[in-house]
Structures are given as C-alpha cells and as structure tokens.
Design a protein around this motif. Structure first.
Motif, PDB file in Angstrom:
ATOM      1  N   ILE A   1       0.425   5.236   1.199  1.00  0.00           N
ATOM      2  CA  ILE A   1      -0.415   6.169   1.946  1.00  0.00           C
ATOM      3  C   ILE A   1       0.279   7.523   1.992  1.00  0.00           C
ATOM      4  O   ILE A   1       1.441   7.633   2.388  1.00  0.00           O
ATOM      5  CB  ILE A   1      -0.692   5.661   3.374  1.00  0.00           C
ATOM      6  CG1 ILE A   1      -1.437   4.330   3.330  1.00  0.00           C
ATOM      7  CG2 ILE A   1      -1.496   6.695   4.160  1.00  0.00           C
ATOM      8  CD1 ILE A   1      -1.665   3.703   4.690  1.00  0.00           C
ATOM      9  N   ASN A   2      -0.436   8.551   1.569  1.00  0.00           N
ATOM     10  CA  ASN A   2       0.094   9.909   1.546  1.00  0.00           C
ATOM     11  C   ASN A   2      -1.051  10.845   1.944  1.00  0.00           C
ATOM     12  O   ASN A   2      -1.968  11.079   1.152  1.00  0.00           O
ATOM     13  CB  ASN A   2       0.626  10.246   0.155  1.00  0.00           C
ATOM     14  CG  ASN A   2       1.367  11.569   0.121  1.00  0.00           C
ATOM     15  OD1 ASN A   2       1.711  12.132   1.158  1.00  0.00           O
ATOM     16  ND2 ASN A   2       1.627  12.069  -1.080  1.00  0.00           N
TER      17      ASN A   2
ATOM     18  N   ASN B   1       1.841  14.620   3.769  1.00  0.00           N
ATOM     19  CA  ASN B   1       1.757  14.236   5.175  1.00  0.00           C
ATOM     20  C   ASN B   1       3.037  14.502   5.932  1.00  0.00           C
ATOM     21  O   ASN B   1       3.169  14.129   7.072  1.00  0.00           O
ATOM     22  CB  ASN B   1       1.414  12.747   5.303  1.00  0.00           C
ATOM     23  CG  ASN B   1       2.444  11.873   4.621  1.00  0.00           C
ATOM     24  OD1 ASN B   1       3.081  12.314   3.675  1.00  0.00           O
ATOM     25  ND2 ASN B   1       2.586  10.645   5.068  1.00  0.00           N
TER      26      ASN B   1
ATOM     27  N   ASP C   1      -3.980   0.805  -2.873  1.00  0.00           N
ATOM     28  CA  ASP C   1      -3.764  -0.610  -2.582  1.00  0.00           C
ATOM     29  C   ASP C   1      -3.320  -1.261  -3.880  1.00  0.00           C
ATOM     30  O   ASP C   1      -4.137  -1.536  -4.760  1.00  0.00           O
ATOM     31  CB  ASP C   1      -5.055  -1.255  -2.060  1.00  0.00           C
ATOM     32  CG  ASP C   1      -4.837  -2.692  -1.595  1.00  0.00           C
ATOM     33  OD1 ASP C   1      -3.975  -3.384  -2.161  1.00  0.00           O
ATOM     34  OD2 ASP C   1      -5.537  -3.111  -0.649  1.00  0.00           O
TER      35      ASP C   1
ATOM     36  N   LYS D   1      -4.803   6.889  -0.428  1.00  0.00           N
ATOM     37  CA  LYS D   1      -4.279   5.534  -0.235  1.00  0.00           C
ATOM     38  C   LYS D   1      -4.429   4.739  -1.518  1.00  0.00           C
ATOM     39  O   LYS D   1      -5.482   4.762  -2.152  1.00  0.00           O
ATOM     40  CB  LYS D   1      -5.008   4.823   0.902  1.00  0.00           C
ATOM     41  CG  LYS D   1      -4.471   3.416   1.180  1.00  0.00           C
ATOM     42  CD  LYS D   1      -5.056   2.810   2.453  1.00  0.00           C
ATOM     43  CE  LYS D   1      -6.482   2.368   2.253  1.00  0.00           C
ATOM     44  NZ  LYS D   1      -7.010   1.616   3.424  1.00  0.00           N
TER      45      LYS D   1
ATOM     46  N   ASN E   1      -4.452  11.767   3.040  1.00  0.00           N
ATOM     47  CA  ASN E   1      -5.716  11.037   2.973  1.00  0.00           C
ATOM     48  C   ASN E   1      -5.850  10.205   1.709  1.00  0.00           C
ATOM     49  O   ASN E   1      -6.925   9.661   1.427  1.00  0.00           O
ATOM     50  CB  ASN E   1      -6.900  12.010   3.065  1.00  0.00           C
ATOM     51  CG  ASN E   1      -6.977  12.686   4.415  1.00  0.00           C
ATOM     52  OD1 ASN E   1      -6.701  12.068   5.440  1.00  0.00           O
ATOM     53  ND2 ASN E   1      -7.339  13.964   4.423  1.00  0.00           N
TER      54      ASN E   1
ATOM     55  N   GLU F   1     -11.139   7.920   2.809  1.00  0.00           N
ATOM     56  CA  GLU F   1     -11.854   6.674   3.095  1.00  0.00           C
ATOM     57  C   GLU F   1     -12.949   6.350   2.077  1.00  0.00           C
ATOM     58  O   GLU F   1     -13.723   5.411   2.268  1.00  0.00           O
ATOM     59  CB  GLU F   1     -12.461   6.694   4.505  1.00  0.00           C
ATOM     60  CG  GLU F   1     -11.447   6.930   5.619  1.00  0.00           C
ATOM     61  CD  GLU F   1     -10.354   5.858   5.637  1.00  0.00           C
ATOM     62  OE1 GLU F   1     -10.653   4.697   5.309  1.00  0.00           O
ATOM     63  OE2 GLU F   1      -9.203   6.198   5.983  1.00  0.00           O
TER      64      GLU F   1
ATOM     65  N   TRP G   1      -8.234   5.085  -2.622  1.00  0.00           N
ATOM     66  CA  TRP G   1      -9.177   5.719  -1.706  1.00  0.00           C
ATOM     67  C   TRP G   1      -8.709   7.137  -1.381  1.00  0.00           C
ATOM     68  O   TRP G   1      -7.513   7.393  -1.277  1.00  0.00           O
ATOM     69  CB  TRP G   1      -9.285   4.948  -0.389  1.00  0.00           C
ATOM     70  CG  TRP G   1     -10.054   3.668  -0.495  1.00  0.00           C
ATOM     71  CD1 TRP G   1     -11.396   3.478  -0.318  1.00  0.00           C
ATOM     72  CD2 TRP G   1      -9.513   2.382  -0.797  1.00  0.00           C
ATOM     73  NE1 TRP G   1     -11.715   2.159  -0.495  1.00  0.00           N
ATOM     74  CE2 TRP G   1     -10.588   1.460  -0.784  1.00  0.00           C
ATOM     75  CE3 TRP G   1      -8.223   1.915  -1.077  1.00  0.00           C
ATOM     76  CZ2 TRP G   1     -10.412   0.107  -1.039  1.00  0.00           C
ATOM     77  CZ3 TRP G   1      -8.038   0.577  -1.337  1.00  0.00           C
ATOM     78  CH2 TRP G   1      -9.130  -0.316  -1.319  1.00  0.00           C
TER      79      TRP G   1
ATOM     80  N   GLN H   1       0.828  -1.197   0.000  1.00  0.00           N
ATOM     81  CA  GLN H   1       0.000   0.000   0.000  1.00  0.00           C
ATOM     82  C   GLN H   1       0.864   1.249   0.000  1.00  0.00           C
ATOM     83  O   GLN H   1       1.975   1.250   0.517  1.00  0.00           O
ATOM     84  CB  GLN H   1      -0.932   0.028   1.218  1.00  0.00           C
ATOM     85  CG  GLN H   1      -2.016  -1.027   1.212  1.00  0.00           C
ATOM     86  CD  GLN H   1      -2.979  -0.853   2.368  1.00  0.00           C
ATOM     87  OE1 GLN H   1      -2.652  -0.222   3.377  1.00  0.00           O
ATOM     88  NE2 GLN H   1      -4.182  -1.389   2.227  1.00  0.00           N
TER      89      GLN H   1
END
Length: 235
Positions: free
Chosen positions: A136-137, A232, A143, A141, A139, A153, A150, A134
C-alpha cells in the motif's frame, strides 16, 4: 530510541567534514572512514544503518566495495561521487548501490536522500516482520496473492508485463533501478531494449497516475532507470 548510525566513507577531508558536520547538526550518529579497507571493516563491525560512499578511494574503487558488501548485507548505500557520467552511475547502481548523488551537492539534497533510504529500510524491515501479502502506497494497493491492483479503491487492469514492472518497483520502493536491471528481472534473455521498456512504463504510468491526482508514483531518472516514490510519507 537511538538515532540512525551513518558510516561515511570519504577520503577528501573538506567533503568529509561537510558531510559529518551536516549529520551531527541533524542529530545523526556517524563514523568516518578514509579507505575502502576501513569501510568494509567498519561495515562489518559497526553494522551501520546507511553507508555514504565515495567511489574514488585511495586503495580500491568504490564499486568493488559495493560488491563486497552486497555479498553479505543489504545495507543501504548512497554513493556520493564526482563521477557524473551515466555509465558510472549505472555501474554503481547495478553493483548494488541504492542511490547516487553527484558532487558538488547541496546538504539539503543529501539529507533528503538519507531520509528516503531510511524510510525504505524501515519499510523493508516492517515488510519482513509482517510478511505482508499487500503493498500500500498512498491510494495505490497491490494484492500479491490475488495478483490485483487497485487505485482509489477501483481495480486497475494491467497487462502481465505492466503488473510485473509495478511489482518490481514496489518491492524496491525508494531505490533507483537501472534499465538493465529491470529488463533482466522482467524479461530475462528476451530481446527487449530500453525503448520498449519506456513504452511499457509509459502505459503503466497512465493507468496509475491520473491527471486529476497530484500523486506521482514513478520517478524517471533520465538515461539511468526508474524509482518508485513513497507518496504516503513525504519529506
């Protein structure tokens, strides 16, 4: 923990002094080289964390140094050069440079570029150690295993080309990717041009950069290409 070690390759004495003094005041360790031959030797023997490289060296062109280093290392390379034409920037970035700063420059901008490159190097190292599936940065994301994206969320529905673009940028977070590099990586020999790439990128940005959010994930470098920002980890 040791501070990052920077290899400064610059034959102009006043500029070299400016860079090394700036590094010293910020607590960075450094070594300076004045020629391309010395730069390659020091890169091999000292294993620096980052190279700051001038292109106009007395014995060889800086682009050739980038190509030689890229034969054996992913060492982050920040070009600092008086060459301001887009074609010079594109040539250096296509050869494997991670960033390009044009002289004259502010020490604040140089330090900011250093921080970005160090964060990217740490991210790459952590990614290899974790073998993460994954990305992630902020909000955002991705996969990779599921092929899904996403934002806040909520799943974002991307076209295959948009997804490929996003993954390419994410896997090179913090690095400027030229138009030619992106076109080749995404479409190979397909006859898409830069204007088509801009359209794909515009639709992608609309989907991941909401007007209500301050987060901007993709930075445009006019005439050169694009970079994914680390939202982030600011500063």
């Amino acid at each position: 923990m040791n501070s990052p070690f920077i290899l400064v390759v610059e034959d102009d004495k006043p500029i070299r002094k400016l860079i090394t003094t700036t590094l010293e005041t910020q607590g960075y360790r450094y070594h300076a080289a004045e020629t391309g031959e010395a730069a390659i030797l020091e890169a091999v023997s000292r294993q620096p964390d980052i190279m700051i490289l001038d292109l106009g060296l007395p014995d060889m062109d800086g682009v050739d140094i980038i190509k030689k280093v890229r034969e054996w290392s992913n060492l982050p390379i920040i070009v600092v050069s008086a060459r301001s034409e887009d074609r010079d920037k594109i040539e250096a970035l296509d050869a494997g440079a991670d960033d390009y700063l044009t002289k004259p420059f502010s020490v604040e901008e140089l330090l900011a570029r250093l921080r970005v490159s160090l964060r990217r190097a740490r991210y790459d190292s952590d990614k290899l150690l974790k073998e993460a599936s994954q990305f992630i940065n902020g909000n955002l994301k991705i996969d990779y295993a599921a092929g899904c994206v996403w934002l806040d969320e909520e799943e974002v529905h991307l076209t295959p080309s948009e997804y490929k673009l996003l993954c390419l940028l994410a896997k090179n977070v913090g690095k400027v990717l030229t138009h030619n590099h992106i076109l080749h990586e995404i479409w190979g020999n397909h006859p898409y041009d830069v204007s088509a790439l801009r359209v794909f990128m515009a639709t992608l940005r609309k989907k991941i950069e909401k007007p209500s959010s301050q987060a901007k994930y993709i930075q445009t470098h006019i005439g050169i290409g694009y970079r994914m920002l680390q939202v982030n980890d600011e500063g």
